[in-house]
Enzyme design. Structure first.
Site, mmCIF file in Angstrom:
data_model
loop_
_atom_site.group_PDB
_atom_site.id
_atom_site.type_symbol
_atom_site.label_atom_id
_atom_site.label_comp_id
_atom_site.label_asym_id
_atom_site.label_seq_id
_atom_site.Cartn_x
_atom_site.Cartn_y
_atom_site.Cartn_z
ATOM 1 N N GLU A 286 0.542 -11.808 -15.136
ATOM 2 C CA GLU A 286 1.518 -12.585 -14.378
ATOM 3 C C GLU A 286 0.822 -13.481 -13.349
ATOM 4 O OE1 GLU A 286 5.602 -11.799 -11.828
ATOM 5 O OE2 GLU A 286 4.684 -10.160 -12.945
ATOM 6 N N ARG B 222 -4.673 5.634 -17.679
ATOM 7 C CA ARG B 222 -3.676 6.701 -17.865
ATOM 8 C C ARG B 222 -3.268 6.871 -19.320
ATOM 9 N NH1 ARG B 222 -2.148 4.416 -12.950
ATOM 10 N NH2 ARG B 222 -0.575 3.188 -14.001
#
Length: 171
Positions: free
Chosen positions: A95, A58
């Site tokens: 993460e 994006r």
């Protein structure tokens, strides 16, 4: 114009508990898209970039037309195996796991003034990796830019360059 009025929140995407901020609703609204790109151009122009680097995927939607508007070059930061020719990459921690980002080896000249662009800054891991990768190939990364910043995730703290964000969400 309040650009937040043109961004749709989609709960539980891509997984339960996540609120996804969908910019496609802004992109398809001609006036909002023009306003957003104009505002982003005004902020990024201050850094006098010679190249904008869009983060897959994006980030390409913002960086390519923004580069055209500012009269500078555009390069892509992509996932492995997506770019032809010789590439340089960087592995980075997420993460839960790791990822890799790559750039074509000859994409930027040493000393090029680069702004890294993505649609959204969340935890900052991908943006920080893109900055480091560009620095590793000799670019002078002067800033980062995003349409949206999720301030509650503190991604800005992972960046070693200034960040320009048009819209901020605090929760």
């Amino acid at each position: 114009m309040d650009l937040k009025d043109h961004i749709r929140g989609i709960p539980d995407f891509p997984k339960p508990g996540i609120l996804f901020y969908d910019i496609s609703t802004l992109l398809r609204h001609a006036d909002a898209w023009q306003v957003a790109m104009g505002r982003l151009a005004n902020r990024v122009r201050l850094y006098n970039p010679t190249v904008l680097a869009g983060v897959e995927s994006r980030g390409f939607l913002l960086a390519a037309p923004l580069a055209l508007k500012l009269g500078c070059g555009f390069v892509m930061l992509r996932k492995p195996g997506k770019l032809p020719g010789a590439t340089v990459g960087l592995d980075y921690a997420l993460e839960y796991g790791s990822d890799r980002i790559e750039i074509q080896a000859d994409a930027v000249e040493p000393g090029a003034r680069v702004v890294v662009v993505d649609d959204l800054l969340a935890t900052g891991g991908t943006m920080a990796a893109g900055i480091k990768l560009l620095q590793n190939v000799g670019a002078e990364v002067v800033a980062a830019a995003a349409m949206i910043e999720l301030t509650f995730l503190h991604g800005r703290d992972k960046l070693n360059v200034p960040l320009e964000a048009l819209i901020q969400y605090d929760h």
